[in-house]
Design a protein around this motif. Sequence first.
Motif, PDB file in Angstrom:
ATOM      1  N   SER A   1       8.979 -22.522 -42.476  1.00 45.36           N
ATOM      2  CA  SER A   1       8.197 -22.490 -43.709  1.00 45.36           C
ATOM      3  C   SER A   1       8.698 -21.390 -44.648  1.00 45.36           C
ATOM      4  O   SER A   1       8.835 -21.610 -45.853  1.00 45.36           O
TER       5      SER A   1
ATOM      6  N   HIS B   1      11.916 -22.422 -46.123  1.00 44.76           N
ATOM      7  CA  HIS B   1      11.681 -23.474 -47.115  1.00 44.76           C
ATOM      8  C   HIS B   1      11.237 -22.876 -48.444  1.00 44.76           C
ATOM      9  O   HIS B   1      11.674 -23.327 -49.507  1.00 44.76           O
TER      10      HIS B   1
ATOM     11  N   ARG C   1       1.268 -27.119 -41.969  1.00 45.37           N
ATOM     12  CA  ARG C   1       1.226 -28.543 -42.312  1.00 45.37           C
ATOM     13  C   ARG C   1       1.996 -28.806 -43.595  1.00 45.37           C
ATOM     14  O   ARG C   1       1.761 -28.171 -44.612  1.00 45.37           O
ATOM     15  N   MET C   2       2.897 -29.753 -43.530  1.00 47.28           N
ATOM     16  CA  MET C   2       3.673 -30.195 -44.697  1.00 47.28           C
ATOM     17  C   MET C   2       3.349 -31.670 -44.915  1.00 47.28           C
ATOM     18  O   MET C   2       2.769 -32.309 -44.038  1.00 47.28           O
ATOM     19  N   PRO C   3       3.724 -32.204 -46.072  1.00 52.50           N
ATOM     20  CA  PRO C   3       3.429 -33.630 -46.302  1.00 52.50           C
ATOM     21  C   PRO C   3       4.085 -34.562 -45.291  1.00 52.50           C
ATOM     22  O   PRO C   3       3.592 -35.661 -45.057  1.00 52.50           O
ATOM     23  N   THR C   4       5.175 -34.120 -44.682  1.00 55.65           N
ATOM     24  CA  THR C   4       5.879 -35.010 -43.754  1.00 55.65           C
ATOM     25  C   THR C   4       5.699 -34.618 -42.296  1.00 55.65           C
ATOM     26  O   THR C   4       6.344 -35.202 -41.430  1.00 55.65           O
ATOM     27  N   GLY C   5       4.869 -33.627 -41.990  1.00 59.83           N
ATOM     28  CA  GLY C   5       4.654 -33.230 -40.607  1.00 59.83           C
ATOM     29  C   GLY C   5       4.435 -31.732 -40.503  1.00 59.83           C
ATOM     30  O   GLY C   5       4.249 -31.045 -41.503  1.00 59.83           O
ATOM     31  N   TYR C   6       4.479 -31.220 -39.272  1.00 61.59           N
ATOM     32  CA  TYR C   6       4.255 -29.797 -39.038  1.00 61.59           C
ATOM     33  C   TYR C   6       5.593 -29.079 -38.852  1.00 61.59           C
ATOM     34  O   TYR C   6       6.511 -29.621 -38.236  1.00 61.59           O
TER      35      TYR C   6
ATOM     36  N   LYS D   1       9.048 -29.887 -36.919  1.00 61.02           N
ATOM     37  CA  LYS D   1       9.791 -31.048 -37.394  1.00 61.02           C
ATOM     38  C   LYS D   1      11.240 -30.695 -37.742  1.00 61.02           C
ATOM     39  O   LYS D   1      12.126 -31.533 -37.640  1.00 61.02           O
ATOM     40  N   ARG D   2      11.493 -29.452 -38.108  1.00 66.00           N
ATOM     41  CA  ARG D   2      12.842 -29.051 -38.534  1.00 66.00           C
ATOM     42  C   ARG D   2      13.704 -28.527 -37.388  1.00 66.00           C
ATOM     43  O   ARG D   2      14.809 -28.977 -37.173  1.00 66.00           O
TER      44      ARG D   2
END
Length: 173
Positions: A46, A49, A35-40, A22-23
């Motif tokens: 990661s 982050h 897996r993050m709350p807003t997507g993979y 996603k980033r």
Amino acid sequence: MTETTTLYCYAHPTRETSLRCKRCDNPICTSCAVRMPTGYICKDCSRAHKKVFDTALWHDFVLGFVTAGILSALASFLVTLIGGIGFLGWFLILLGSPTAGTIIAEGVRLVTGRRRSRPLFLTVAAGVVLGVLPIVLLQLVTMNFFGILFQAIYLVIAVPLVYTRLSGIQLFR
């Protein structure tokens, strides 16, 4: 007519995938996806982050450990005094240990400037445990088993409380 191209994971070039980070928009396979709350996202994003949240400096570990150790030693001494009261001491331990844990956590926050990292929280928890050690050793020498039990109750309540207050874990909002 739409043209489809086969994507391959950027870390595993032999694995086909249809998933993208996603980033950074790199193609990632399911073993590389986090897996993050807003997507993979990919593992590299990661790690980057997580570094944003680790703000502790090297001297925060020393200050946090020493502060937690000193405040825990004071609380441990008070636990020893309360242990001599008798039956009322059980209630005072159950009420005083969370208060001591809160004071220790706020004291550490004050000296570290509210900087955070998971290793810092673990260092502070170790400081709380080691602050109790001199009193426990003294009670072992004097064979005061109720005093050791009171110290154990204090540690069981205070250490998780200090860790959760510093890390920001909230059970209730």
